[in-house]
Design a protein around this motif. Structure first.
Motif, PDB file in Angstrom:
ATOM      1  N   TYR A 166      57.937 -61.010 -23.866  1.00 55.94           N
ATOM      2  CA  TYR A 166      57.150 -60.723 -22.834  1.00 55.94           C
ATOM      3  C   TYR A 166      55.543 -61.477 -23.015  1.00 55.94           C
ATOM      4  O   TYR A 166      55.410 -61.979 -24.197  1.00 55.94           O
ATOM      5  N   VAL A 178      57.337 -55.499 -19.677  1.00 50.09           N
ATOM      6  CA  VAL A 178      56.190 -55.274 -19.867  1.00 50.09           C
ATOM      7  C   VAL A 178      55.193 -55.256 -18.474  1.00 50.09           C
ATOM      8  O   VAL A 178      54.480 -54.074 -18.288  1.00 50.09           O
ATOM      9  N   LYS A 182      53.824 -51.851 -16.569  1.00 46.83           N
ATOM     10  CA  LYS A 182      52.548 -51.867 -16.234  1.00 46.83           C
ATOM     11  C   LYS A 182      52.237 -51.725 -14.942  1.00 46.83           C
ATOM     12  O   LYS A 182      51.521 -50.681 -14.152  1.00 46.83           O
ATOM     13  N   VAL A 240      53.599 -48.983 -23.491  1.00 48.13           N
ATOM     14  CA  VAL A 240      53.002 -49.585 -22.200  1.00 48.13           C
ATOM     15  C   VAL A 240      52.155 -48.493 -21.734  1.00 48.13           C
ATOM     16  O   VAL A 240      50.913 -48.747 -21.648  1.00 48.13           O
ATOM     17  N   TRP A 244      47.894 -48.653 -21.902  1.00 43.88           N
ATOM     18  CA  TRP A 244      46.912 -48.659 -20.470  1.00 43.88           C
ATOM     19  C   TRP A 244      46.580 -47.290 -19.921  1.00 43.88           C
ATOM     20  O   TRP A 244      46.163 -47.240 -19.024  1.00 43.88           O
ATOM     21  N   THR A 288      51.775 -53.322 -30.332  1.00 44.87           N
ATOM     22  CA  THR A 288      50.594 -52.968 -29.635  1.00 44.87           C
ATOM     23  C   THR A 288      49.342 -54.121 -29.828  1.00 44.87           C
ATOM     24  O   THR A 288      48.630 -54.299 -29.003  1.00 44.87           O
ATOM     25  N   LEU A 291      50.303 -56.104 -26.930  1.00 47.35           N
ATOM     26  CA  LEU A 291      49.678 -55.737 -25.662  1.00 47.35           C
ATOM     27  C   LEU A 291      48.237 -55.907 -25.539  1.00 47.35           C
ATOM     28  O   LEU A 291      47.764 -56.068 -24.363  1.00 47.35           O
ATOM     29  N   ASP A 295      46.586 -57.953 -22.535  1.00 49.49           N
ATOM     30  CA  ASP A 295      45.598 -57.382 -21.988  1.00 49.49           C
ATOM     31  C   ASP A 295      44.344 -58.282 -21.587  1.00 49.49           C
ATOM     32  O   ASP A 295      43.928 -58.464 -20.591  1.00 49.49           O
TER      33      ASP A 295
END
Length: 305
Positions: A166, A178, A182, A240, A244, A288, A291, A295
Motif C-alpha cells: 500500500y 488502503v 479510505k 484504516v 481517519w 499505523t 498510515l 496521510d
C-alpha cells in the motif's frame, strides 16, 4: 556508485524506488516502463521507455546502461485477470523474467525479482524463506514459475517476496486496499470486506528500501520483505477507518466464499522477517506509522495540485 535499472518504474513500487534514490540513496538510477514517464520530477535519473515483452528492446537498454543490478517490479498482479487471461499472464510474469535472466547473465548484472505470498497455499502461515510453495491461483503459479526461472539463472540473483503493498503515487489513478477503503468510507459508501483472510500489509517505502538494501549489499537468495503485523483484511480496513476517524458501521464483514471470485486466495500467509532483519538490517514500519506517512503524502499531494 552502482547503477540500478528498475522495470515497471511507473508503478507504485517503481516510483517509491525512484523517490528513495532521489532522496539521497547512492545509486545511478535507470527507470524503465512502457510508454511515457509518469513520475515527476524527471531529473536526477535516466528514464527509458522499455517493453519487457520485447527481448531486443530489453537487451538494447541493458547494453546501453550496463547496470550492476536490475530490480524487476513489472508484472501482471491482478489475480482474477491472471486467471482469465493466462497467455498474457504467462508472458508478463514468466517469459519476461526469462528474458531478463538471460540478459542479466550476458551483461553480468544481478537480477532482483519481485514475488508474492501467493506462491503459498495459506495453510501454514506465516512463512519463512524455506516454506514450501503451493500456489492456489494461476497468478501464484506464474510467480512460482518465475521464481524457478530466477533460481536456475546463471546470473547473481535475489527473490523478494512481499504481501499487500500500500501507498500512494503522485497521480490519482492508482489504488490499493488502503486507499480504496479510505475513499469509499469518506464517501459514506458501504463496503464488503472479507474476515477470513489474514495478511501482513507492506508499506511501499519499506519494500523499496528492502530492494535497495539487496542491491547495495549484493545479497543473494530469497528474502521476505513485508510488514510485521498479522491482521485479517477486515481488521486492516477497520484500522484504516480508525486512523481517519471514519464510520466503521459501513464495513460489512463477509466470507471469502460469498465473493465468488474466479481465482482462489490463500487463507493465511504472512512472513517471518528474521533473515531480512539479520542480513539486510531491514525494519518495517508499524501499520499505523505507514498510515501516518501516507496521510502526510496525501496532504502534500493536495497542496501541489
Amino acid at each position: 556508485m552502482k547503477t540500478i535499472l528498475v522495470t515497471g518504474s511507473n508503478g507504485l513500487l517503481g516510483q517509491k524506488i525512484t523517490s528513495a534514490v532521489l532522496a539521497g540513496r547512492q545509486f545511478n538510477l535507470i527507470a524503465t516502463s512502457k510508454g511515457l514517464n509518469r513520475f515527476k520530477p524527471e531529473t536526477g535519473y535516466q528514464y527509458e521507455s522499455m517493453d519487457i515483452l520485447d527481448p531486443a528492446n530489453v537487451r538494447a537498454v541493458v547494453e546501453k546502461y550496463r547496470p550492476d543490478a536490475v530490480i524487476h517490479t513489472a508484472a501482471l498482479t491482478n489475480v482474477d485477470k491472471c486467471h482469465e487471461q493466462r497467455v498474457l499472464a504467462f508472458d508478463l510474469n514468466v517469459n519476461a523474467v526469462q528474458t531478463l535472466a538471460d540478459i542479466c547473465t550476458e551483461f553480468g548484472a544481478q537480477l532482483i525479482h519481485l514475488s508474492t505470498d501467493f506462491v503459498f497455499d495459506g495453510a501454514a502461515g506465516p512463512y519463512d524463506e524455506e516454506g514450501v510453495p503451493n500456489p492456489l491461483s494461476y497468478y501464484g503459479e506464474t510467480k512460482l514459475k518465475a521464481e524457478e526461472v530466477v533460481q536456475n539463472a546463471k546470473c547473481k540473483w535475489a527473490i523478494v517476496r512481499t504481501i499487500i503493498v500500500y501507498g500512494i503515487v503522485r497521480e490519482k489513478s492508482r489504488s490499493n486496499i488502503v486507499l480504496w477503503a479510505k475513499e469509499a468510507l469518506e464517501k459514506g459508501e458501504p463496503i464488503n470486506v472479507v474476515n477470513d483472510q489474514w495478511r501482513m500489509p507492506t508499506l511501499a517505502e519499506d519494500l523499496a528500501e528492502g530492494c535497495l538494501l539487496i542491491a547495495e549489499k549484493e545479497a543473494r537468495g530469497i528474502y521476505n520483505i513485508s510488514g510485521d503485523e498479522m491482521m485479517s483484511i477486515s481488521e486492516l480496513v477497520a484500522k484504516v477507518a480508525d486512523f481517519w476517524q471514519l464510520d466503521k458501521t459501513l464495513i460489512r464483514e463477509i466470507s471469502s466464499a460469498s465473493l465468488n471470485q474466479a481465482a482462489k486466495r490463500p487463507v493465511k500467509t504472512g512472513f517471518i522477517l528474521d533473515k531480512a532483519v539479520r542480513d539486510l538490517g531491514y525494519r518495517a514500519h508499524r501499520f499505523t506509522e505507514g498510515l501516518a506517512l501516507l496521510d502526510s503524502q496525501l496532504v502534500q499531494r493536495e497542496l501541489n495540485n
